[in-house]
Design a protein around this motif. Sequence first.
Motif, PDB file in Angstrom:
ATOM      1  N   ILE A  21     -41.597  -1.998   1.789  1.00 32.40           N
ATOM      2  CA  ILE A  21     -41.320  -3.320   1.192  1.00 32.40           C
ATOM      3  C   ILE A  21     -41.960  -3.409  -0.189  1.00 32.40           C
ATOM      4  O   ILE A  21     -41.322  -3.810  -1.159  1.00 32.40           O
ATOM      5  CB  ILE A  21     -41.826  -4.464   2.115  1.00 32.40           C
ATOM      6  N   ASP A  22     -43.220  -2.992  -0.283  1.00 29.82           N
ATOM      7  CA  ASP A  22     -43.907  -3.042  -1.584  1.00 29.82           C
ATOM      8  C   ASP A  22     -43.152  -2.225  -2.619  1.00 29.82           C
ATOM      9  O   ASP A  22     -42.941  -2.664  -3.748  1.00 29.82           O
ATOM     10  CB  ASP A  22     -45.334  -2.473  -1.467  1.00 29.82           C
ATOM     11  N   HIS A  23     -42.753  -1.035  -2.207  1.00 29.57           N
ATOM     12  CA  HIS A  23     -42.082  -0.134  -3.130  1.00 29.57           C
ATOM     13  C   HIS A  23     -40.766  -0.725  -3.630  1.00 29.57           C
ATOM     14  O   HIS A  23     -40.453  -0.687  -4.813  1.00 29.57           O
ATOM     15  CB  HIS A  23     -41.838   1.206  -2.442  1.00 29.57           C
ATOM     16  N   LEU A  24     -40.012  -1.288  -2.693  1.00 30.13           N
ATOM     17  CA  LEU A  24     -38.680  -1.782  -3.062  1.00 30.13           C
ATOM     18  C   LEU A  24     -38.738  -3.070  -3.877  1.00 30.13           C
ATOM     19  O   LEU A  24     -37.825  -3.368  -4.633  1.00 30.13           O
ATOM     20  CB  LEU A  24     -37.833  -2.020  -1.806  1.00 30.13           C
ATOM     21  N   LEU A  68     -19.572   3.691   3.046  1.00 31.00           N
ATOM     22  CA  LEU A  68     -20.440   4.370   2.084  1.00 31.00           C
ATOM     23  C   LEU A  68     -19.833   5.660   1.548  1.00 31.00           C
ATOM     24  O   LEU A  68     -20.379   6.257   0.630  1.00 31.00           O
ATOM     25  CB  LEU A  68     -21.813   4.644   2.712  1.00 31.00           C
ATOM     26  N   SER A  69     -18.687   6.076   2.097  1.00 33.20           N
ATOM     27  CA  SER A  69     -18.094   7.295   1.541  1.00 33.20           C
ATOM     28  C   SER A  69     -17.513   7.052   0.157  1.00 33.20           C
ATOM     29  O   SER A  69     -17.335   7.981  -0.608  1.00 33.20           O
ATOM     30  CB  SER A  69     -17.071   7.918   2.493  1.00 33.20           C
ATOM     31  N   TYR A  70     -17.176   5.818  -0.182  1.00 34.91           N
ATOM     32  CA  TYR A  70     -16.787   5.580  -1.574  1.00 34.91           C
ATOM     33  C   TYR A  70     -17.517   4.410  -2.219  1.00 34.91           C
ATOM     34  O   TYR A  70     -17.284   4.090  -3.374  1.00 34.91           O
ATOM     35  CB  TYR A  70     -15.271   5.418  -1.733  1.00 34.91           C
ATOM     36  N   MET A  71     -18.384   3.765  -1.488  1.00 35.11           N
ATOM     37  CA  MET A  71     -19.153   2.668  -2.056  1.00 35.11           C
ATOM     38  C   MET A  71     -20.555   3.176  -2.359  1.00 35.11           C
ATOM     39  O   MET A  71     -21.373   3.304  -1.453  1.00 35.11           O
ATOM     40  CB  MET A  71     -19.206   1.530  -1.027  1.00 35.11           C
ATOM     41  N   PRO A  72     -20.881   3.470  -3.616  1.00 41.81           N
ATOM     42  CA  PRO A  72     -22.247   3.900  -3.923  1.00 41.81           C
ATOM     43  C   PRO A  72     -23.231   2.783  -3.565  1.00 41.81           C
ATOM     44  O   PRO A  72     -22.923   1.604  -3.703  1.00 41.81           O
ATOM     45  CB  PRO A  72     -22.220   4.129  -5.436  1.00 41.81           C
ATOM     46  N   LEU A  73     -24.413   3.160  -3.093  1.00 43.54           N
ATOM     47  CA  LEU A  73     -25.388   2.161  -2.630  1.00 43.54           C
ATOM     48  C   LEU A  73     -25.790   1.176  -3.716  1.00 43.54           C
ATOM     49  O   LEU A  73     -26.040   0.002  -3.439  1.00 43.54           O
ATOM     50  CB  LEU A  73     -26.620   2.871  -2.073  1.00 43.54           C
ATOM     51  N   LYS A  74     -25.822   1.652  -4.953  1.00 50.48           N
ATOM     52  CA  LYS A  74     -26.184   0.752  -6.045  1.00 50.48           C
ATOM     53  C   LYS A  74     -25.137  -0.366  -6.177  1.00 50.48           C
ATOM     54  O   LYS A  74     -25.485  -1.538  -6.362  1.00 50.48           O
ATOM     55  CB  LYS A  74     -26.286   1.557  -7.338  1.00 50.48           C
ATOM     56  N   HIS A  75     -23.879   0.027  -6.068  1.00 47.43           N
ATOM     57  CA  HIS A  75     -22.810  -0.967  -6.136  1.00 47.43           C
ATOM     58  C   HIS A  75     -22.865  -1.898  -4.936  1.00 47.43           C
ATOM     59  O   HIS A  75     -22.606  -3.092  -5.044  1.00 47.43           O
ATOM     60  CB  HIS A  75     -21.438  -0.288  -6.183  1.00 47.43           C
ATOM     61  N   LEU A  76     -23.195  -1.335  -3.784  1.00 44.30           N
ATOM     62  CA  LEU A  76     -23.281  -2.171  -2.588  1.00 44.30           C
ATOM     63  C   LEU A  76     -24.344  -3.246  -2.754  1.00 44.30           C
ATOM     64  O   LEU A  76     -24.126  -4.418  -2.407  1.00 44.30           O
ATOM     65  CB  LEU A  76     -23.595  -1.295  -1.362  1.00 44.30           C
ATOM     66  N   GLY A  77     -25.491  -2.870  -3.293  1.00 47.60           N
ATOM     67  CA  GLY A  77     -26.559  -3.842  -3.522  1.00 47.60           C
ATOM     68  C   GLY A  77     -26.093  -4.946  -4.460  1.00 47.60           C
ATOM     69  O   GLY A  77     -26.304  -6.140  -4.217  1.00 47.60           O
ATOM     70  N   TYR A  78     -25.430  -4.536  -5.526  1.00 48.14           N
ATOM     71  CA  TYR A  78     -24.935  -5.501  -6.515  1.00 48.14           C
ATOM     72  C   TYR A  78     -23.924  -6.438  -5.862  1.00 48.14           C
ATOM     73  O   TYR A  78     -24.010  -7.663  -5.982  1.00 48.14           O
ATOM     74  CB  TYR A  78     -24.281  -4.728  -7.669  1.00 48.14           C
ATOM     75  N   ALA A 115     -31.723   3.093  -4.622  1.00 44.82           N
ATOM     76  CA  ALA A 115     -30.413   2.867  -5.271  1.00 44.82           C
ATOM     77  C   ALA A 115     -29.861   1.498  -4.859  1.00 44.82           C
ATOM     78  O   ALA A 115     -29.384   0.724  -5.695  1.00 44.82           O
ATOM     79  CB  ALA A 115     -29.435   3.981  -4.888  1.00 44.82           C
ATOM     80  N   LEU A 116     -29.962   1.176  -3.581  1.00 47.59           N
ATOM     81  CA  LEU A 116     -29.508  -0.130  -3.103  1.00 47.59           C
ATOM     82  C   LEU A 116     -30.237  -1.252  -3.835  1.00 47.59           C
ATOM     83  O   LEU A 116     -29.634  -2.221  -4.318  1.00 47.59           O
ATOM     84  CB  LEU A 116     -29.754  -0.236  -1.589  1.00 47.59           C
ATOM     85  N   TYR A 117     -31.567  -1.101  -3.944  1.00 51.65           N
ATOM     86  CA  TYR A 117     -32.372  -2.144  -4.591  1.00 51.65           C
ATOM     87  C   TYR A 117     -32.196  -2.187  -6.105  1.00 51.65           C
ATOM     88  O   TYR A 117     -32.400  -3.234  -6.718  1.00 51.65           O
ATOM     89  CB  TYR A 117     -33.851  -2.031  -4.171  1.00 51.65           C
ATOM     90  N   ASP A 118     -31.811  -1.049  -6.689  1.00 51.62           N
ATOM     91  CA  ASP A 118     -31.438  -1.044  -8.111  1.00 51.62           C
ATOM     92  C   ASP A 118     -30.283  -1.995  -8.354  1.00 51.62           C
ATOM     93  O   ASP A 118     -30.288  -2.764  -9.321  1.00 51.62           O
ATOM     94  CB  ASP A 118     -30.929   0.354  -8.499  1.00 51.62           C
ATOM     95  N   GLY A 119     -29.294  -1.913  -7.469  1.00 52.10           N
ATOM     96  CA  GLY A 119     -28.123  -2.784  -7.585  1.00 52.10           C
ATOM     97  C   GLY A 119     -28.491  -4.245  -7.363  1.00 52.10           C
ATOM     98  O   GLY A 119     -28.018  -5.134  -8.083  1.00 52.10           O
ATOM     99  N   ILE A 120     -29.354  -4.496  -6.384  1.00 53.44           N
ATOM    100  CA  ILE A 120     -29.807  -5.871  -6.111  1.00 53.44           C
ATOM    101  C   ILE A 120     -30.550  -6.415  -7.339  1.00 53.44           C
ATOM    102  O   ILE A 120     -30.327  -7.540  -7.779  1.00 53.44           O
ATOM    103  CB  ILE A 120     -30.706  -5.893  -4.854  1.00 53.44           C
ATOM    104  N   TYR A 121     -31.400  -5.566  -7.904  1.00 58.05           N
ATOM    105  CA  TYR A 121     -32.179  -5.954  -9.076  1.00 58.05           C
ATOM    106  C   TYR A 121     -31.264  -6.279 -10.259  1.00 58.05           C
ATOM    107  O   TYR A 121     -31.426  -7.303 -10.935  1.00 58.05           O
ATOM    108  CB  TYR A 121     -33.135  -4.810  -9.432  1.00 58.05           C
ATOM    109  N   LYS A 122     -30.271  -5.382 -10.472  1.00 63.47           N
ATOM    110  CA  LYS A 122     -29.325  -5.591 -11.585  1.00 63.47           C
ATOM    111  C   LYS A 122     -28.594  -6.928 -11.447  1.00 63.47           C
ATOM    112  O   LYS A 122     -28.434  -7.660 -12.425  1.00 63.47           O
ATOM    113  CB  LYS A 122     -28.268  -4.478 -11.593  1.00 63.47           C
ATOM    114  N   ALA A 123     -28.159  -7.231 -10.230  1.00 60.93           N
ATOM    115  CA  ALA A 123     -27.416  -8.479 -10.016  1.00 60.93           C
ATOM    116  C   ALA A 123     -28.343  -9.677 -10.226  1.00 60.93           C
ATOM    117  O   ALA A 123     -27.967 -10.668 -10.853  1.00 60.93           O
ATOM    118  CB  ALA A 123     -26.808  -8.501  -8.618  1.00 60.93           C
ATOM    119  N   ALA A 124     -29.579  -9.576  -9.707  1.00 61.74           N
ATOM    120  CA  ALA A 124     -30.529 -10.688  -9.860  1.00 61.74           C
ATOM    121  C   ALA A 124     -30.811 -10.948 -11.338  1.00 61.74           C
ATOM    122  O   ALA A 124     -30.872 -12.097 -11.783  1.00 61.74           O
ATOM    123  CB  ALA A 124     -31.822 -10.381  -9.102  1.00 61.74           C
ATOM    124  N   GLU A 125     -30.937  -9.866 -12.107  1.00 60.83           N
ATOM    125  CA  GLU A 125     -31.161 -10.002 -13.555  1.00 60.83           C
ATOM    126  C   GLU A 125     -29.943 -10.608 -14.235  1.00 60.83           C
ATOM    127  O   GLU A 125     -30.051 -11.530 -15.038  1.00 60.83           O
ATOM    128  CB  GLU A 125     -31.420  -8.619 -14.174  1.00 60.83           C
TER     129      GLU A 125
END
Length: 353
Positions: A21-24, A68-78, A115-125
């Motif tokens: 949790i801390d890391h993400l 997930l075979s065509y949805m990259p995790l970063k996009h999924l987070g976003y 990668a998932l949290y990268d997408g979440i972060y990008k969307a939040a920003e």
Amino acid sequence: MIEDKNQKQTSLDSLGEFGLIDHLTKKFSVKNASTLKGIGDDAAVLNFKNKSVVLTTDLLLEGIHFDLSYMPLKHLGYKAVVVNLSDVYAMNANATQITVSIAVSNRFTLEALEALYDGIYKAAEAYGVDVVGGDTTSSKTGLMISVTALGDVDLESVVKRSGAQSNDLLVVSGDLGGAYLGLQVLEREKQVFKVNPNSQPDLDTYTYIIERQLKPEARKDIVKLLKDLDVLPTSMIDISDGLSSEIIHLCKQSKVGCDLYETKIPLDPQVISTCEEFNMDSTTVALNGGEDYELLMTISQQDFPKIKANPNLTVIGYMTDLSNGMNLVTRGEAKIPLTAQGWNPLGPEPKDH
Ligand code: ADP
Ligand code: MG
């Protein structure tokens, strides 16, 4: 696509729940004045003063809502964030906070969750919302992600599904059908890949519709535009299940009918050309394909001069008395009743949403 073979892969077991949790969440900082305390306590503390609060939540399951075979995790987070914010904007509210809860199996590595949290972060920003909490737990099978979004709005500016009046204009933002067609292209490539894993898909002619599927945006800009134009819609909904079922929601909750004009439905040229290629009818795709996340609203006739020159908004029909029913007026000027083919979660063939 879960693992990038060139990257170091770290097992989740090595971190433990709290370390994970801390890391993400270490990158998240608080930006909204209404967030007094974000991540890190037993609960977040929010203060909306004299504003009304809207709250909405969505649950996404691997194999049902994403592949997930065509949805990259970063996009999924976003996308997981965006689909929730879209519901906040559909209330004419300003999105302010989200919480994110995930259940993951040990098939996922730390890098995958990053990668998932990268997408979440990008969307939040991108949308200016604070991530103020969540929950993290393990799963025996797939990935589950649940996002809850909060927003604030003046009580008199809340736009519900139920306020449409007979003679109001039916208006939609953007264009329709792209996300569904993007999914069709991705599904086709997945099948080709299964037969020939060395195939290199050339997806250049489909960039717009694939982006509509993999990286949708919520129409925060439309909420601002309506405010700038001094237009308060009489009703509004976001288009997650296809135009037809959303129109039916507005009509039923407002107790009115409507005439929707086939020739007015906004379509991107890539939607038209891909429909031709797949031998699909573009009107059917716009009516029944989901996940466009545009805003569908009704506005009073007297507001027409304020919106008529705006390229982001298209008048596609008007509301009528209940007795008229809900109709599609075709190119040939025939009136046919609108039917809802939106996704039924209990039905035998769940459509990807
Ligand atoms: P609790 O034991 O009260 O459930 P946790 O240890 O699960 O607390 O969470 C600690 C803090 O981290 C809380 O503020 C919680 O909201 C936040 N949090 C937990 N998991 C996530 C997550 N996946 N994403 C964002 N925040 C999270
Ligand atoms: Mg917890």
